[in-house]
Design a protein around this motif. Structure first.
Motif, PDB file in Angstrom:
ATOM      1  N   SER A   1      17.069 -17.297  -7.670  1.00  0.00           N
ATOM      2  CA  SER A   1      17.399 -17.717  -6.302  1.00  0.00           C
ATOM      3  C   SER A   1      16.221 -18.489  -5.715  1.00  0.00           C
ATOM      4  CB  SER A   1      17.693 -16.492  -5.429  1.00  0.00           C
ATOM      5  OG  SER A   1      16.490 -15.798  -5.136  1.00  0.00           O
ATOM      6  N   SER A   2      16.479 -19.138  -4.629  1.00  0.00           N
ATOM      7  CA  SER A   2      15.390 -19.815  -3.919  1.00  0.00           C
ATOM      8  C   SER A   2      14.804 -18.891  -2.856  1.00  0.00           C
ATOM      9  CB  SER A   2      15.919 -21.097  -3.274  1.00  0.00           C
ATOM     10  OG  SER A   2      16.943 -20.768  -2.348  1.00  0.00           O
ATOM     11  N   CYS A   3      15.088 -17.611  -2.995  1.00  0.00           N
ATOM     12  CA  CYS A   3      14.689 -16.635  -1.983  1.00  0.00           C
ATOM     13  C   CYS A   3      13.251 -16.180  -2.175  1.00  0.00           C
ATOM     14  CB  CYS A   3      15.608 -15.421  -2.039  1.00  0.00           C
ATOM     15  SG  CYS A   3      17.347 -15.830  -1.785  1.00  0.00           S
ATOM     16  N   GLU A   4      12.704 -15.676  -1.103  1.00  0.00           N
ATOM     17  CA  GLU A   4      11.381 -15.057  -1.125  1.00  0.00           C
ATOM     18  C   GLU A   4      11.552 -13.565  -0.861  1.00  0.00           C
ATOM     19  OE1 GLU A   4       8.163 -17.931   0.710  1.00  0.00           O
ATOM     20  OE2 GLU A   4       9.940 -17.791   2.009  1.00  0.00           O
ATOM     21  N   PHE A   5      10.567 -12.808  -1.281  1.00  0.00           N
ATOM     22  CA  PHE A   5      10.640 -11.354  -1.215  1.00  0.00           C
ATOM     23  C   PHE A   5       9.431 -10.842  -0.457  1.00  0.00           C
ATOM     24  CE2 PHE A   5      10.365  -7.077  -3.121  1.00  0.00           C
ATOM     25  CZ  PHE A   5      11.694  -6.702  -3.138  1.00  0.00           C
ATOM     26  N   ASN A   6       9.667 -10.050   0.579  1.00  0.00           N
ATOM     27  CA  ASN A   6       8.571  -9.523   1.387  1.00  0.00           C
ATOM     28  C   ASN A   6       8.311  -8.075   1.026  1.00  0.00           C
ATOM     29  OD1 ASN A   6       7.310  -8.110   3.755  1.00  0.00           O
ATOM     30  ND2 ASN A   6       7.238 -10.211   4.492  1.00  0.00           N
ATOM     31  N   ARG A   7       7.051  -7.845   0.695  1.00  0.00           N
ATOM     32  CA  ARG A   7       6.597  -6.501   0.346  1.00  0.00           C
ATOM     33  C   ARG A   7       5.366  -6.196   1.184  1.00  0.00           C
ATOM     34  NH1 ARG A   7       5.088  -7.275  -5.128  1.00  0.00           N
ATOM     35  NH2 ARG A   7       3.103  -6.242  -4.861  1.00  0.00           N
ATOM     36  N   ASN A   8       5.464  -5.205   2.042  1.00  0.00           N
ATOM     37  CA  ASN A   8       4.335  -4.777   2.878  1.00  0.00           C
ATOM     38  C   ASN A   8       3.718  -5.918   3.681  1.00  0.00           C
ATOM     39  OD1 ASN A   8       4.499  -2.039   2.083  1.00  0.00           O
ATOM     40  ND2 ASN A   8       3.460  -2.543   0.174  1.00  0.00           N
ATOM     41  N   GLY A   9       4.582  -6.801   4.203  1.00  0.00           N
ATOM     42  CA  GLY A   9       4.112  -7.867   5.082  1.00  0.00           C
ATOM     43  C   GLY A   9       3.750  -9.165   4.385  1.00  0.00           C
ATOM     44  N   ASP A  10       3.745  -9.193   3.060  1.00  0.00           N
ATOM     45  CA  ASP A  10       3.401 -10.410   2.315  1.00  0.00           C
ATOM     46  C   ASP A  10       4.632 -10.961   1.609  1.00  0.00           C
ATOM     47  OD1 ASP A  10       0.624 -10.264   2.936  1.00  0.00           O
ATOM     48  OD2 ASP A  10       0.345  -8.808   1.312  1.00  0.00           O
ATOM     49  N   TRP A  11       4.820 -12.289   1.711  1.00  0.00           N
ATOM     50  CA  TRP A  11       5.947 -12.943   1.045  1.00  0.00           C
ATOM     51  C   TRP A  11       5.553 -13.316  -0.372  1.00  0.00           C
ATOM     52  CZ3 TRP A  11      10.689 -12.660   2.818  1.00  0.00           C
ATOM     53  CH2 TRP A  11      10.871 -12.393   4.179  1.00  0.00           C
ATOM     54  N   HIS A  12       6.476 -13.095  -1.298  1.00  0.00           N
ATOM     55  CA  HIS A  12       6.248 -13.379  -2.717  1.00  0.00           C
ATOM     56  C   HIS A  12       7.409 -14.200  -3.264  1.00  0.00           C
ATOM     57  CE1 HIS A  12       3.027 -10.342  -2.964  1.00  0.00           C
ATOM     58  NE2 HIS A  12       3.783  -9.664  -2.114  1.00  0.00           N
ATOM     59  N   ALA A  13       7.108 -14.981  -4.297  1.00  0.00           N
ATOM     60  CA  ALA A  13       8.155 -15.734  -4.989  1.00  0.00           C
ATOM     61  C   ALA A  13       9.099 -14.750  -5.677  1.00  0.00           C
ATOM     62  CB  ALA A  13       7.523 -16.668  -6.015  1.00  0.00           C
ATOM     63  N   ALA A  14      10.313 -15.219  -5.903  1.00  0.00           N
ATOM     64  CA  ALA A  14      11.333 -14.356  -6.505  1.00  0.00           C
ATOM     65  C   ALA A  14      10.914 -13.852  -7.892  1.00  0.00           C
ATOM     66  CB  ALA A  14      12.652 -15.102  -6.573  1.00  0.00           C
ATOM     67  N   ALA A  15      10.221 -14.676  -8.665  1.00  0.00           N
ATOM     68  CA  ALA A  15       9.777 -14.248 -10.002  1.00  0.00           C
ATOM     69  C   ALA A  15       8.778 -13.091  -9.905  1.00  0.00           C
ATOM     70  CB  ALA A  15       9.157 -15.420 -10.756  1.00  0.00           C
ATOM     71  N   GLU A  16       7.897 -13.142  -8.911  1.00  0.00           N
ATOM     72  CA  GLU A  16       6.954 -12.036  -8.694  1.00  0.00           C
ATOM     73  C   GLU A  16       7.703 -10.776  -8.266  1.00  0.00           C
ATOM     74  OE1 GLU A  16       3.372 -12.938  -6.250  1.00  0.00           O
ATOM     75  OE2 GLU A  16       4.175 -14.985  -6.292  1.00  0.00           O
ATOM     76  N   ALA A  17       8.716 -10.967  -7.432  1.00  0.00           N
ATOM     77  CA  ALA A  17       9.526  -9.828  -6.980  1.00  0.00           C
ATOM     78  C   ALA A  17      10.209  -9.169  -8.172  1.00  0.00           C
ATOM     79  CB  ALA A  17      10.563 -10.295  -5.967  1.00  0.00           C
ATOM     80  N   ARG A  18      10.753  -9.978  -9.063  1.00  0.00           N
ATOM     81  CA  ARG A  18      11.413  -9.422 -10.243  1.00  0.00           C
ATOM     82  C   ARG A  18      10.427  -8.594 -11.065  1.00  0.00           C
ATOM     83  NH1 ARG A  18      15.476 -11.872 -14.707  1.00  0.00           N
ATOM     84  NH2 ARG A  18      15.514  -9.984 -15.974  1.00  0.00           N
ATOM     85  N   ALA A  19       9.252  -9.134 -11.308  1.00  0.00           N
ATOM     86  CA  ALA A  19       8.254  -8.413 -12.103  1.00  0.00           C
ATOM     87  C   ALA A  19       7.895  -7.079 -11.441  1.00  0.00           C
ATOM     88  CB  ALA A  19       7.010  -9.274 -12.302  1.00  0.00           C
ATOM     89  N   HIS A  20       7.732  -7.103 -10.129  1.00  0.00           N
ATOM     90  CA  HIS A  20       7.407  -5.877  -9.400  1.00  0.00           C
ATOM     91  C   HIS A  20       8.534  -4.855  -9.514  1.00  0.00           C
ATOM     92  CE1 HIS A  20       5.929  -3.209  -6.294  1.00  0.00           C
ATOM     93  NE2 HIS A  20       7.098  -3.308  -5.677  1.00  0.00           N
TER      94      HIS A  20
END
Length: 158
Positions: A75-94
């Motif tokens: 997706s072209s989405c971003e992922f927010n974790r604890n106030g920081d935005w991350h790329a979707a690929a980083e979100a998947r890895a997490h």
């Protein structure tokens, strides 16, 4: 070493300590048994406790979670974790690391359990994860992932 790795090691060490105390309390009265036999029995119990448990997701649930994380990554989405935005690929890895942890602890058997227990909020801060797509307002990851899971299921039932 990540916090989850440290927590996992500490959990195994706690279990091993409890098992060792139980074994010692059972073995103490059995003074007749040779020391080497007691040590072998203790080692077998501890090894069994340390290696027991990790059950992966059932195949159907694993396929759904993998497809769900694939949708997030592409997706072209971003992922927010604890106030920081991350790329979707980083979100998947997490989220894959969190899935591995949950599987190791036998805490997840369905895609819904994965969303609820691993992909909805930070296990450190308790803050909900957010997903923001193409300039739209952020939504909680639980909502986004549940919607995507529903879409996956309806697409596969056609």
């Amino acid at each position: 070493m990540s916090v989850m790795s440290v927590m996992s090691v500490m959990s195994v060490m706690s279990v091993m300590s409890v098992v060792m105390n139980v074994v010692m309390s059972v073995m103490r009265p059995m003074r007749v048994i040779q020391t080497s036999t007691r040590c072998a029995a203790m080692a077998a119990l501890i090894l069994g406790a340390a290696t027991a448990g990790a059950t992966p997701l059932p195949a159907a649930a694993k396929a759904e979670v993998t497809a769900l994380l694939g949708r997030l990554q592409t997706s072209s989405c971003e992922f927010n974790r604890n106030g920081d935005w991350h790329a979707a690929a980083e979100a998947r890895a997490h989220l894959e690391r969190k899935l591995a942890y949950l599987e190791d602890k036998n805490l997840v058997k369905t895609a819904e359990e994965f969303i609820d227990r691993g992909a909805s909020k930070s296990s450190m801060s308790g803050k909900p994860y957010l997903v923001r797509c193409a300039g739209a307002a952020p939504v909680e990851s639980k909502v986004w992932l549940t919607r995507e899971l529903t879409a996956l299921r309806s697409a596969s039932s056609r």
